[in-house]
Design a protein around this motif. Structure first.
Motif, short mmCIF file in Angstrom:
data_model
loop_
_atom_site.label_atom_id
_atom_site.label_comp_id
_atom_site.label_asym_id
_atom_site.label_seq_id
_atom_site.Cartn_x
_atom_site.Cartn_y
_atom_site.Cartn_z
N ILE A 203 17.14 0.46 -5.73
CA ILE A 203 16.12 0.17 -5.86
C ILE A 203 15.07 -0.21 -4.71
N GLY A 204 13.24 0.27 -4.79
CA GLY A 204 12.35 0.27 -3.69
C GLY A 204 10.78 0.57 -3.77
N ASP A 205 10.18 0.29 -3.36
CA ASP A 205 9.11 1.58 -3.15
C ASP A 205 8.90 2.32 -3.31
N PRO A 206 8.56 3.49 -3.95
CA PRO A 206 8.28 4.24 -4.02
C PRO A 206 7.64 5.22 -2.95
N ARG A 207 6.87 5.35 -3.01
CA ARG A 207 6.24 5.57 -1.46
C ARG A 207 6.59 5.04 -0.39
N LEU A 208 7.80 4.82 -0.19
CA LEU A 208 8.69 5.00 0.91
C LEU A 208 9.87 5.91 0.61
N ASP A 209 9.95 6.22 0.41
CA ASP A 209 11.20 7.41 -0.29
C ASP A 209 10.45 8.46 0.21
N LEU A 210 8.97 8.28 -0.34
CA LEU A 210 8.21 9.82 -0.10
C LEU A 210 7.80 9.38 1.55
N THR A 211 7.28 8.68 1.81
CA THR A 211 7.01 9.24 3.10
C THR A 211 8.23 9.57 4.70
N LEU A 212 9.08 9.28 3.45
CA LEU A 212 10.44 9.34 4.59
C LEU A 212 11.00 10.96 4.50
N SER A 213 10.50 11.81 2.87
CA SER A 213 10.59 12.70 2.59
C SER A 213 9.36 13.62 3.46
N ILE A 214 8.73 13.14 3.26
CA ILE A 214 7.54 13.91 3.46
C ILE A 214 7.33 14.45 5.19
N ASP A 215 8.02 13.41 6.34
CA ASP A 215 8.13 13.63 7.47
C ASP A 215 9.71 14.50 8.40
N VAL A 216 10.79 14.25 6.92
CA VAL A 216 11.65 14.63 7.47
C VAL A 216 11.21 16.34 7.00
N ILE A 225 1.30 14.16 -1.74
CA ILE A 225 1.01 13.08 -2.80
C ILE A 225 0.64 14.10 -4.34
N GLN A 226 -0.79 14.75 -4.18
CA GLN A 226 -1.20 15.18 -5.22
C GLN A 226 -0.50 15.75 -5.62
N ARG A 227 0.42 16.48 -5.49
CA ARG A 227 1.46 17.60 -6.32
C ARG A 227 2.50 16.44 -7.41
N TYR A 228 3.17 15.66 -6.15
CA TYR A 228 3.85 14.50 -6.68
C TYR A 228 3.29 13.51 -8.06
N TRP A 240 -1.57 5.85 -3.61
CA TRP A 240 -0.30 6.79 -3.09
C TRP A 240 -0.35 6.93 -1.47
N PHE A 241 -1.91 7.52 -1.33
CA PHE A 241 -1.93 7.77 0.28
C PHE A 241 -2.12 6.47 0.78
N GLU A 242 -3.00 4.88 0.66
CA GLU A 242 -3.02 3.85 1.21
C GLU A 242 -1.55 3.88 1.62
N GLY A 243 -0.51 3.53 1.23
CA GLY A 243 0.78 3.07 0.55
C GLY A 243 1.41 4.03 1.79
N ILE A 244 1.36 4.87 1.86
CA ILE A 244 2.08 6.37 2.84
C ILE A 244 1.97 5.80 3.87
N ARG A 245 0.79 5.73 4.39
CA ARG A 245 0.86 5.64 5.52
C ARG A 245 0.48 4.09 6.24
N ALA A 246 0.10 3.08 4.93
CA ALA A 246 0.52 1.82 5.58
C ALA A 246 2.30 2.45 5.61
N TRP A 247 3.27 2.79 5.03
CA TRP A 247 4.45 2.86 5.48
C TRP A 247 5.18 3.72 6.41
N ARG A 248 4.41 5.03 7.06
CA ARG A 248 4.59 5.08 7.98
C ARG A 248 5.31 5.05 9.41
N PRO A 249 4.56 4.26 10.17
CA PRO A 249 4.70 3.47 10.57
C PRO A 249 6.54 2.60 11.30
#
Length: 284
Positions: A203-216, A225-228, A240-249
């Motif tokens: 269980i976690g922040d779905p934005r981190l999961d989304l970040t990992l899948s987008i990058d792979v 993000i829009q479609r999700y 969601w935009f802010e979250g994914i950009r914060a999680w990416r690094p």
């Protein structure tokens, strides 16, 4: 995949011996499965054609903080979703799950298939899941502490130190996250697309999961993000935009440490090259 008799397989991997009481008749044969990085799994086939996957507990899984018991609990809870393989048997040596017939989407995964799968995973109920939430700092600290001193260069240490804390973000709720959802962990069969290899799930922040899948997958971040958010009927898309950009690094740092640890464990230069590539992204 290397096919061999059940006896030969047991000699090669002693964890398989723990299944001899489970099977009333010894399996017909076993095959080593390729493709997994953390896991070195087996396909086990009975004389009647029934097939299973054996996911052993090893020093490698422990090094990456993977619990087969947690994986079993998650698969047991979501087994009626039609999204995952059914868990069959668990012991201290590993986890036995059903084999899913179909073809891997490692080369043919579409944008829509990936986003739909992420939405399905994140929409699964979590109230009955007996697992602890994902702790980002605890996970990266676990990776870092296992690394030998010669791998802890000043550059790696600086990146780890700068990004080891989770970002402070608007709360979008926690969901079940797969944390390795990509085409190589998706199978398209007669009953549709299913997701395999839930060893990192929690269980976690779905934005981190989304970040990992987008990058792979290398897909467009904005479109994903829009479609999700459209599929999940989410209106606060900016969070969601802010979250994914914060999680990416932070996700890249975690992956960098994962590759360093994988290099330490297996000695394969491919892993150190991946770690160096990620390090250079921070340096530039």
């Amino acid at each position: 995949m290397a096919r061999m008799s059940w006896r030969e397989a047991c000699q090669l991997d002693s964890s398989l011996v723990s299944l001899e009481r489970f099977f009333t008749v010894p399996p017909d044969y076993a095959k080593t499965l390729t493709g997994g990085l953390t896991n070195r799994c087996w396909k086990i086939v009975l004389s009647n054609g029934d097939a299973f996957v054996w996911r052993p507990t090893t020093a490698i899984t422990q090094a990456f903080s993977i619990s087969r018991f947690q994986e079993y609990q998650i698969l047991s809870t979501i087994q009626h979703s039609g999204l995952s393989p059914k868990p069959i048997f668990i012991n201290e040596k590993g986890l036995l799950v059903e084999w899913l017939d179909g073809h891997s989407l490692s080369e043919t995964l579409t944008f829509e298939q990936l986003i739909e799968a992420l939405v399905e995973v994140h929409n699964l109920p979590t109230t009955r899941l007996p697992v602890a939430p994902f702790g980002f700092t605890a996970r990266v600290d676990h990776y870092w502490m296992q690394l030998k001193p010669e791998l802890k260069t000043e550059q790696y240490q600086a990146i780890y130190r700068d990004w080891r804390n989770a970002p402070s973000l608007a709360d979008v709720g926690s969901t079940l996250c797969h944390f390795d959802l990509a085409g190589y962990n998706m199978v398209d069969g007669q009953q549709g697309v299913k997701v395999i290899d839930w060893e990192y799930a929690t269980i976690g922040d779905p934005r981190l999961d989304l970040t990992l899948s987008i990058d792979v997958a290398g897909i467009n971040e904005m479109e994903a993000i829009q479609r999700y958010c459209q599929l999940r009927n989410i209106e606060g898309i900016d969070d969601w935009f802010e979250g994914i950009r914060a999680w990416r690094p932070r996700a890249n740092m975690m992956a960098m440490l994962w590759y360093l640890l994988a290099y330490q464990l297996w000695g394969d230069d491919t892993y150190i090259q991946q770690a160096e590539h990620l390090k250079q992204q921070f340096c530039t």
